[in-house]
Scaffold this motif. Structure first.
Motif, PDB file in Angstrom:
ATOM      1  N   ALA A 176     -25.078  14.891 -18.395  1.00 43.69           N
ATOM      2  CA  ALA A 176     -26.012  13.949 -18.072  1.00 43.69           C
ATOM      3  C   ALA A 176     -25.417  12.788 -17.909  1.00 43.69           C
ATOM      4  CB  ALA A 176     -27.372  13.848 -19.085  1.00 43.69           C
ATOM      5  N   GLU A 177     -24.424  12.300 -18.871  1.00 45.78           N
ATOM      6  CA  GLU A 177     -23.479  11.255 -18.694  1.00 45.78           C
ATOM      7  C   GLU A 177     -22.874  11.018 -17.461  1.00 45.78           C
ATOM      8  OE1 GLU A 177     -23.458  10.272 -23.448  1.00 45.78           O
ATOM      9  OE2 GLU A 177     -21.789  11.275 -22.401  1.00 45.78           O
ATOM     10  N   GLN A 178     -22.387  12.427 -17.100  1.00 45.24           N
ATOM     11  CA  GLN A 178     -21.203  12.394 -15.795  1.00 45.24           C
ATOM     12  C   GLN A 178     -22.497  12.186 -14.711  1.00 45.24           C
ATOM     13  OE1 GLN A 178     -20.414  16.323 -14.887  1.00 45.24           O
ATOM     14  NE2 GLN A 178     -18.863  15.921 -13.204  1.00 45.24           N
ATOM     15  N   SER A 179     -23.608  12.653 -14.568  1.00 44.27           N
ATOM     16  CA  SER A 179     -24.274  12.432 -13.450  1.00 44.27           C
ATOM     17  C   SER A 179     -24.940  11.018 -13.638  1.00 44.27           C
ATOM     18  CB  SER A 179     -25.728  13.364 -13.737  1.00 44.27           C
ATOM     19  OG  SER A 179     -25.464  14.548 -13.512  1.00 44.27           O
ATOM     20  N   GLU A 180     -24.917  10.211 -14.636  1.00 41.99           N
ATOM     21  CA  GLU A 180     -25.200   8.851 -14.574  1.00 41.99           C
ATOM     22  C   GLU A 180     -24.007   8.224 -13.775  1.00 41.99           C
ATOM     23  OE1 GLU A 180     -26.706   5.491 -17.519  1.00 41.99           O
ATOM     24  OE2 GLU A 180     -26.443   7.400 -18.308  1.00 41.99           O
ATOM     25  N   ALA A 181     -22.766   8.593 -14.272  1.00 39.88           N
ATOM     26  CA  ALA A 181     -21.597   7.749 -13.500  1.00 39.88           C
ATOM     27  C   ALA A 181     -21.518   8.110 -12.438  1.00 39.88           C
ATOM     28  CB  ALA A 181     -20.317   8.587 -14.552  1.00 39.88           C
ATOM     29  N   LEU A 182     -21.594   9.479 -11.784  1.00 45.49           N
ATOM     30  CA  LEU A 182     -21.823   9.824 -10.402  1.00 45.49           C
ATOM     31  C   LEU A 182     -22.934   8.995  -9.644  1.00 45.49           C
ATOM     32  CD1 LEU A 182     -21.569  13.823 -10.659  1.00 45.49           C
ATOM     33  CD2 LEU A 182     -19.519  12.026  -9.936  1.00 45.49           C
ATOM     34  N   LEU A 183     -23.968   8.832 -10.226  1.00 41.13           N
ATOM     35  CA  LEU A 183     -24.696   7.788  -9.632  1.00 41.13           C
ATOM     36  C   LEU A 183     -24.342   6.334  -9.404  1.00 41.13           C
ATOM     37  CD1 LEU A 183     -27.766   6.798  -8.791  1.00 41.13           C
ATOM     38  CD2 LEU A 183     -28.371   6.608 -10.889  1.00 41.13           C
ATOM     39  N   ARG A 184     -23.651   5.861 -10.496  1.00 41.46           N
ATOM     40  CA  ARG A 184     -23.073   4.690 -10.098  1.00 41.46           C
ATOM     41  C   ARG A 184     -21.919   4.859  -9.051  1.00 41.46           C
ATOM     42  NH1 ARG A 184     -23.559   4.600 -15.801  1.00 41.46           N
ATOM     43  NH2 ARG A 184     -21.173   5.236 -15.930  1.00 41.46           N
ATOM     44  N   SER A 185     -21.207   5.862  -9.098  1.00 42.21           N
ATOM     45  CA  SER A 185     -20.145   6.031  -7.982  1.00 42.21           C
ATOM     46  C   SER A 185     -20.856   5.881  -6.689  1.00 42.21           C
ATOM     47  CB  SER A 185     -19.426   7.118  -8.360  1.00 42.21           C
ATOM     48  OG  SER A 185     -18.388   7.439  -7.271  1.00 42.21           O
ATOM     49  N   VAL A 186     -22.064   6.738  -6.573  1.00 40.62           N
ATOM     50  CA  VAL A 186     -22.684   6.557  -5.094  1.00 40.62           C
ATOM     51  C   VAL A 186     -23.205   5.475  -4.998  1.00 40.62           C
ATOM     52  CG1 VAL A 186     -24.647   7.653  -4.034  1.00 40.62           C
ATOM     53  CG2 VAL A 186     -23.268   9.220  -5.479  1.00 40.62           C
ATOM     54  N   GLN A 187     -23.436   4.699  -5.987  1.00 39.32           N
ATOM     55  CA  GLN A 187     -24.283   3.272  -5.582  1.00 39.32           C
ATOM     56  C   GLN A 187     -23.096   2.343  -5.262  1.00 39.32           C
ATOM     57  OE1 GLN A 187     -25.718   1.180  -9.109  1.00 39.32           O
ATOM     58  NE2 GLN A 187     -27.305   0.378  -7.958  1.00 39.32           N
ATOM     59  N   LEU A 188     -21.904   2.304  -5.899  1.00 37.96           N
ATOM     60  CA  LEU A 188     -20.979   1.441  -5.566  1.00 37.96           C
ATOM     61  C   LEU A 188     -20.236   1.982  -4.126  1.00 37.96           C
ATOM     62  CD1 LEU A 188     -18.496  -0.605  -6.283  1.00 37.96           C
ATOM     63  CD2 LEU A 188     -17.531   1.265  -7.329  1.00 37.96           C
ATOM     64  N   ALA A 248      -7.673  -1.360 -16.936  1.00 42.74           N
ATOM     65  CA  ALA A 248      -9.096  -1.744 -16.487  1.00 42.74           C
ATOM     66  C   ALA A 248      -9.735  -0.600 -15.696  1.00 42.74           C
ATOM     67  CB  ALA A 248      -9.238  -3.079 -16.102  1.00 42.74           C
ATOM     68  N   LEU A 249      -8.984   0.222 -15.065  1.00 41.71           N
ATOM     69  CA  LEU A 249      -9.498   0.980 -13.950  1.00 41.71           C
ATOM     70  C   LEU A 249     -10.101   2.300 -14.875  1.00 41.71           C
ATOM     71  CD1 LEU A 249      -7.041   1.678 -10.986  1.00 41.71           C
ATOM     72  CD2 LEU A 249      -9.287   0.245 -11.221  1.00 41.71           C
ATOM     73  N   LEU A 250      -9.452   2.463 -15.916  1.00 41.46           N
ATOM     74  CA  LEU A 250     -10.034   3.515 -16.936  1.00 41.46           C
ATOM     75  C   LEU A 250     -11.480   3.063 -17.447  1.00 41.46           C
ATOM     76  CD1 LEU A 250      -6.813   4.629 -18.923  1.00 41.46           C
ATOM     77  CD2 LEU A 250      -7.729   5.206 -16.473  1.00 41.46           C
ATOM     78  N   GLU A 251     -11.680   1.889 -17.577  1.00 42.83           N
ATOM     79  CA  GLU A 251     -12.705   1.260 -18.132  1.00 42.83           C
ATOM     80  C   GLU A 251     -14.015   1.243 -17.202  1.00 42.83           C
ATOM     81  OE1 GLU A 251     -11.817  -2.397 -19.727  1.00 42.83           O
ATOM     82  OE2 GLU A 251     -10.178  -1.869 -20.857  1.00 42.83           O
ATOM     83  N   ARG A 252     -13.803   0.693 -15.821  1.00 43.71           N
ATOM     84  CA  ARG A 252     -14.471   0.293 -14.952  1.00 43.71           C
ATOM     85  C   ARG A 252     -14.865   1.318 -13.836  1.00 43.71           C
ATOM     86  NH1 ARG A 252     -16.315  -4.337 -15.746  1.00 43.71           N
ATOM     87  NH2 ARG A 252     -17.543  -4.570 -13.830  1.00 43.71           N
ATOM     88  N   ARG A 253     -13.992   2.137 -13.488  1.00 43.09           N
ATOM     89  CA  ARG A 253     -14.231   3.134 -12.368  1.00 43.09           C
ATOM     90  C   ARG A 253     -15.316   4.235 -12.740  1.00 43.09           C
ATOM     91  NH1 ARG A 253     -10.558   3.454  -7.241  1.00 43.09           N
ATOM     92  NH2 ARG A 253     -11.262   5.633  -7.468  1.00 43.09           N
ATOM     93  N   PRO A 254     -16.433   4.427 -12.073  1.00 43.46           N
ATOM     94  CA  PRO A 254     -17.307   5.234 -12.411  1.00 43.46           C
ATOM     95  C   PRO A 254     -16.863   6.878 -11.939  1.00 43.46           C
ATOM     96  CG  PRO A 254     -18.311   3.926 -10.275  1.00 43.46           C
ATOM     97  CD  PRO A 254     -16.873   3.284 -10.973  1.00 43.46           C
ATOM     98  N   ASP A 255     -15.889   6.806 -10.986  1.00 44.93           N
ATOM     99  CA  ASP A 255     -15.733   8.323 -11.012  1.00 44.93           C
ATOM    100  C   ASP A 255     -14.640   8.848 -11.770  1.00 44.93           C
ATOM    101  OD1 ASP A 255     -13.677   6.170 -10.024  1.00 44.93           O
ATOM    102  OD2 ASP A 255     -12.770   7.360  -8.348  1.00 44.93           O
ATOM    103  N   ILE A 256     -13.846   7.874 -12.469  1.00 42.15           N
ATOM    104  CA  ILE A 256     -13.002   8.109 -13.411  1.00 42.15           C
ATOM    105  C   ILE A 256     -13.814   8.517 -14.749  1.00 42.15           C
ATOM    106  CG2 ILE A 256     -11.315   7.252 -15.205  1.00 42.15           C
ATOM    107  CD1 ILE A 256      -9.998   5.797 -12.850  1.00 42.15           C
ATOM    108  N   ALA A 257     -15.056   7.623 -15.000  1.00 43.40           N
ATOM    109  CA  ALA A 257     -15.907   7.884 -16.072  1.00 43.40           C
ATOM    110  C   ALA A 257     -16.495   9.242 -16.030  1.00 43.40           C
ATOM    111  CB  ALA A 257     -16.971   6.735 -16.114  1.00 43.40           C
ATOM    112  N   ALA A 258     -16.799   9.708 -14.631  1.00 44.30           N
ATOM    113  CA  ALA A 258     -17.743  11.081 -14.290  1.00 44.30           C
ATOM    114  C   ALA A 258     -16.658  12.166 -14.754  1.00 44.30           C
ATOM    115  CB  ALA A 258     -18.005  10.801 -12.968  1.00 44.30           C
ATOM    116  N   ALA A 259     -15.202  11.988 -14.282  1.00 41.27           N
ATOM    117  CA  ALA A 259     -14.478  12.967 -14.535  1.00 41.27           C
ATOM    118  C   ALA A 259     -14.036  13.189 -15.866  1.00 41.27           C
ATOM    119  CB  ALA A 259     -13.020  12.657 -13.882  1.00 41.27           C
ATOM    120  N   GLU A 260     -14.101  11.900 -16.892  1.00 42.05           N
ATOM    121  CA  GLU A 260     -13.766  12.119 -18.153  1.00 42.05           C
ATOM    122  C   GLU A 260     -15.269  12.891 -18.745  1.00 42.05           C
ATOM    123  OE1 GLU A 260     -14.383  11.661 -22.340  1.00 42.05           O
ATOM    124  OE2 GLU A 260     -15.836  10.426 -20.662  1.00 42.05           O
TER     125      GLU A 260
END
Length: 492
Positions: free
Chosen positions: A167-179, A290-302
């Motif tokens: 679910a958290e991955q899907s949320e990060a992917l949503l932010r990635s699509v939005q960005l 900061a990329l590890l903190e802010r990039r939504p695709d990195i958050a989704a992969a994690e």
């Protein structure tokens, strides 16, 4: 005495179950280390700091730094109507529903039902001879059934952890699509504006060549020049008109693409023409961590790694016993009218069929294969995560170098435009004086057009590289927002 022993045995079984319930075999999750540089190669002031999760931080309306109200409106429309974004929202809703489904496994399941059963037992089941006769009977039943899986080795907990991470991955992917959508809208918009600038440039060129052709025609009619100069002037005018139509074709396609990003049919969308002005936005690259903190695709992969790790725990629990508690409480009677009499009450503790505690012994290697597959899936997600981090650093470095080199290229291009314009003016003077041929004038005019067209492309490239850098950084900044400077002093 026998009943007391049975009661003690039952209590002992419950206590053992409660003790075992705290024994989880799921592996502890720790995010793997990624190769993070101490500073960006293209940004000398970048320094290291420890990364802290911030992928959920609000990015804000980063596109407002360009100071363009039309772009602001388009971004808002895209955020409300884009179909890919709506699909990502729906995927997030699915993931959250699956999480609720997994969490339901932590609680007992209760069902209720009522109805008759008509049965004729066989003689053998009653201990009678094979040729004996038995009577059919009807049994009315109304009862509630309770079932509950004791989470002995963390299977349910690991399933919930996997669903939570998904679910958290899907949320990060949503932010990635939005960005990505926000950046695509900005890039498509700047492409349209760049083509508008190209159309304005060629419109001026066509007008200039029409006046030149009229002058050449008059001189030809007066017998001052040959027909060759007239043919060349007509050729240059037709060529400029053709190139202007080519830009118009590209502009129409870019406008259609922008309409799709806005969730709108191209037939119902029109963007008034407005040439792009040179935009300089100073975007602070920040720190590599900061990329590890802010990039939504990195958050989704994690989060995908965390989900895969939890699924390893689910696969491990297949090697251990599974305890399922079941029970039923209700009424049974031979007559419907007697169904709810107190004497018709009945209860059952234990499985209707099978056993309460099951232990797998042999399955031909199926459980081992499942565990190996789960571990391999986790290793795959680790590799995807590290590759995502590397790609993120590459994108930042690419766009930082683009902007750095574009700054030098602008200075050279501005000089080229100024020199070409002066050469064109001198060739016109010399042609009127008769010291050069009209071919020299044509070459000088072509050079001016080429250099101005190159400058227009640089304007568009600068805007797109700035947007790409913002996208690569995760769509936001630490500290003060960048400032935009609109340059209107471009060489003419």
């Amino acid at each position: 005495m026998e009943m007391q022993f049975r009661s003690l045995g039952l209590v002992g079984a419950w206590l053992a179950a409660l003790v075992l319930a705290g024994c989880s075999v799921a592996p502890a999750y720790e995010a793997p280390q990624a190769d993070v540089p101490m500073a960006f190669k293209e940004a000398a002031d970048g320094k290291w700091k420890t990364a802290a999760p911030a992928e959920a931080a609000h990015r804000g309306k980063w596109w407002t730094v360009f100071g363009d109200p039309v772009l602001d409106e388009l971004e808002e429309r895209a955020g409300q109507a884009n179909q890919n974004l709506k699909a990502a929202v729906a995927r997030l809703a699915q993931a959250r529903a699956r999480l609720r489904d997994a969490e339901a496994g932590r609680y007992p399941g209760v069902t209720a039902g009522a109805g008759p059963t008509r049965q004729r037992p066989s003689p053998a089941s009653q201990g009678l001879p094979a040729d004996a006769s038995t009577d059919a009977s009807t049994l009315w039943r109304a009862q509630a059934t309770v079932s509950y899986e004791v989470d002995l080795f963390g299977r349910v907990a690991a399933s919930v952890q996997a669903a939570t991470a998904q679910a958290e991955q899907s949320e990060a992917l949503l932010r990635s699509v939005q960005l990505s959508l926000q950046a695509d809208v900005a890039q498509a918009y700047f492409l349209v504006r760049e083509l508008d600038a190209g159309q304005a440039l060629y419109a001026g060129t066509v007008e200039l060549r029409e006046r030149t052709l009229a002058l050449i025609q008059r001189r030809y009619d007066e017998g001052d020049i040959s027909e060759l100069d007239l043919a060349r002037a007509r050729t240059e005018l037709a060529s400029a008109r053709s190139e202007a139509l080519d830009i118009a074709r590209q502009r129409a396609a870019a406008e259609h693409a922008l309409a799709i990003l806005l969730g709108q049919a191209p037939a119902g969308f029109t963007l008034p023409a407005r040439p792009l002005t040179r935009v300089a936005v100073s975007v602070p690259p920040g720190l590599p961590s900061a990329l590890l903190e802010r990039r939504p695709d990195i958050a989704a992969a994690e989060r995908a790694m965390a989900a895969a790790n939890a699924r390893v725990g689910v696969a491990r629990t297949a090697f251990f016993p599974r305890l399922e508690l079941t029970g039923a409480l209700g009424y049974e009677s031979a007559q419907l009218g007697d169904l709810f009499n107190w004497s018709s009450r009945t209860f059952l503790f234990g499985p209707l069929v099978g056993t309460m505690l099951s232990l797998p012994i042999f399955d031909g290697g199926r459980r081992e294969a499942g565990l190996q597959a789960a571990r391999a899936a986790y290793e795959e997600e680790v590799a995807v995560y590290r590759q995502t981090v590397l790609n993120a650093f590459k994108e930042v470095e690419d766009n930082l170098s683009n902007l750095r080199i574009l700054a030098d290229q602008y200075r050279a291009q501005d000089e080229a435009v100024a020199s070409a314009a002066r050469a064109a003016r001198l060739s016109q003077i010399q042609y009127r004086e008769g010291s050069v041929s009209y071919l020299d004038v044509i070459d000088a005019d072509r050079s001016v057009l080429q250099q101005r067209r190159a400058a227009t492309r640089l304007d568009g490239e600068l805007a797109r590289s700035t947007v790409n850098l913002i996208r690569a950084l995760g769509g936001g900044w630490d500290g003060p927002a960048p400032t935009a400077v609109l340059r209107t002093d471009q060489p003419s």
